[in-house]
Design an enzyme around this catalytic site. Structure first.
Site, short mmCIF file in Angstrom:
data_model
loop_
_atom_site.label_atom_id
_atom_site.label_comp_id
_atom_site.label_asym_id
_atom_site.label_seq_id
_atom_site.Cartn_x
_atom_site.Cartn_y
_atom_site.Cartn_z
N HIS A 146 158.07 21.53 -43.25
CA HIS A 146 158.03 21.78 -41.81
C HIS A 146 159.42 22.17 -41.33
O HIS A 146 159.61 23.19 -40.66
CB HIS A 146 157.51 20.54 -41.10
CG HIS A 146 157.37 20.68 -39.62
ND1 HIS A 146 156.48 21.55 -39.03
CD2 HIS A 146 158.02 20.04 -38.61
CE1 HIS A 146 156.59 21.44 -37.71
NE2 HIS A 146 157.51 20.54 -37.43
N HIS B 10 151.24 13.73 -33.95
CA HIS B 10 150.49 14.50 -32.95
C HIS B 10 148.99 14.23 -33.07
O HIS B 10 148.48 13.91 -34.14
CB HIS B 10 150.72 16.01 -33.15
CG HIS B 10 152.11 16.46 -32.85
ND1 HIS B 10 152.50 16.88 -31.60
CD2 HIS B 10 153.19 16.59 -33.64
CE1 HIS B 10 153.77 17.23 -31.63
NE2 HIS B 10 154.21 17.06 -32.86
N HIS C 83 162.88 14.44 -37.86
CA HIS C 83 163.42 15.80 -37.95
C HIS C 83 163.94 16.21 -36.58
O HIS C 83 163.78 15.47 -35.60
CB HIS C 83 162.40 16.79 -38.50
CG HIS C 83 161.18 17.01 -37.66
ND1 HIS C 83 160.24 16.03 -37.43
CD2 HIS C 83 160.75 18.11 -36.99
CE1 HIS C 83 159.28 16.51 -36.67
NE2 HIS C 83 159.57 17.77 -36.37
N ASP D 277 155.93 15.24 -38.78
CA ASP D 277 155.12 16.45 -38.78
C ASP D 277 154.88 16.98 -40.19
O ASP D 277 154.50 18.15 -40.36
CB ASP D 277 155.79 17.55 -37.94
CG ASP D 277 155.68 17.29 -36.45
OD1 ASP D 277 155.08 16.27 -36.05
OD2 ASP D 277 156.21 18.12 -35.67
N ASP E 55 160.76 17.81 -29.49
CA ASP E 55 159.75 16.81 -29.14
C ASP E 55 159.82 15.57 -30.04
O ASP E 55 158.98 14.68 -29.93
CB ASP E 55 158.34 17.41 -29.18
CG ASP E 55 157.93 17.93 -30.54
OD1 ASP E 55 158.80 18.48 -31.25
OD2 ASP E 55 156.74 17.79 -30.91
N HIS E 56 160.85 15.51 -30.88
CA HIS E 56 161.08 14.33 -31.72
C HIS E 56 162.45 13.69 -31.48
O HIS E 56 162.63 12.52 -31.82
CB HIS E 56 160.93 14.70 -33.21
CG HIS E 56 159.53 15.05 -33.58
ND1 HIS E 56 158.69 14.17 -34.22
CD2 HIS E 56 158.80 16.16 -33.36
CE1 HIS E 56 157.50 14.74 -34.40
NE2 HIS E 56 157.55 15.95 -33.86
N HIS F 35 163.32 18.67 -34.29
CA HIS F 35 162.62 19.37 -33.21
C HIS F 35 162.70 18.59 -31.90
O HIS F 35 162.64 17.36 -31.89
CB HIS F 35 161.18 19.63 -33.61
CG HIS F 35 161.04 20.76 -34.60
ND1 HIS F 35 159.87 21.00 -35.30
CD2 HIS F 35 161.92 21.71 -35.01
CE1 HIS F 35 160.04 22.05 -36.09
NE2 HIS F 35 161.27 22.50 -35.93
#
Length: 254
Positions: free
Chosen positions: A113, A170, A55, A132, A59-60, A57
């Site tokens: 998410h 995570h 996805h 996530d 941090d991805h 975001h």
């Protein structure tokens, strides 16, 4: 078969580098930290052929551009988020297949998410990289999707075989366990697992990957249709998506 190399990065993310043993093809599942990923590749002596984004975001996908520039790798990501994924070359959606050498991943669209979130399921090897959508004893926040969407997504993952190994993005397990105990404290399997997780973290060990059997027994977000858990929520006979929504609301405020 796939080799999976897992390592911590950023504050609580995991990086996953996967290598198909038959062909030497290497992929990174998401790119939380380009520098950390490149160092791991250098230490292993591996190239990088693919980035598989779950996805959009940061941090991805934050390392996409830097890694693509260095390794000239192909960036694969969800069709519904193509405009938000740096360097994307190929879009995938429900029912598509991604080959990592001789290892084949089925793509599932798992909104909740984010609306375009996908997971990569190597069904023949009983491994899945779930981003996530699902965490050990938890699930992702509903940043874009609805409780109904996320419950439907989790229900699909829940149907996989017990032995499926789930690689979550995570290290949230201790916090998730504390919340799970607050709503499902009579669950003996959950109590035992929470103790083991505390011991693992005290030793500095990861709690990821997990297995679907373990999640079905101890993850309240996969048990929103369980009568005992619904009773604990004071929601007997509620539609599962409604009970799931209440769980998510309580977790957000926990």
């Amino acid at each position: 078969m796939l080799q999976v190399h897992q390592f911590p990065c950023l504050s609580d993310n995991y990086g996953f580098l996967i290598r198909d043993e038959a062909t030497g093809t290497v992929a990174s599942i998401d790119t939380p930290d380009a520098g950390a990923i490149a160092r791991q590749l250098d230490d292993l002596g591996w190239p990088l052929h693919l980035i598989l984004n779950t996805h959009w975001h940061p941090d991805h996908v934050g390392g996409n551009a830097q890694l693509k520039q260095r390794f000239d790798c192909e960036v694969v990501g969800p069709a519904g988020e193509r405009d938000r994924i740096p360097g994307i070359d190929r879009v995938v959606d429900e029912g598509d297949v991604v080959d990592v050498g001789a290892s084949r991943a089925q793509v599932l669209h798992t909104p909740g998410h984010t609306l375009g979130h996908v997971v990569y399921h190597f069904a023949d090897q009983q491994r899945a990289f779930v981003g996530d959508t699902l965490f050990a004893m938890g699930c992702g926040r509903l940043f874009e999707g609805s409780a109904e969407q996320m419950w439907a997504s989790l229900s699909r993952l829940r149907a996989w075989p017990d032995a499926t190994r789930l690689y979550c993005a995570h290290e949230y397990t201790q916090a998730n366990a504390r919340f799970a105990l607050s709503v499902d404290g009579e669950n003996s399997a959950l109590r035992a697992r929470a103790r083991e997780v505390d011991a693992q973290r005290a030793r500095g060990e990861p709690t990821v990957p997990t297995t679907l059997a373990l999640e079905r027994a101890t993850n309240p977000f996969l048990r929103a249709d369980d009568a005992a858990l619904q009773a604990a929520l004071d929601m007997p006979d509620a539609p599962p998506a409604s009970a799931f929504g209440e769980l998510r609301r309580r977790k957000d405020a926990f």
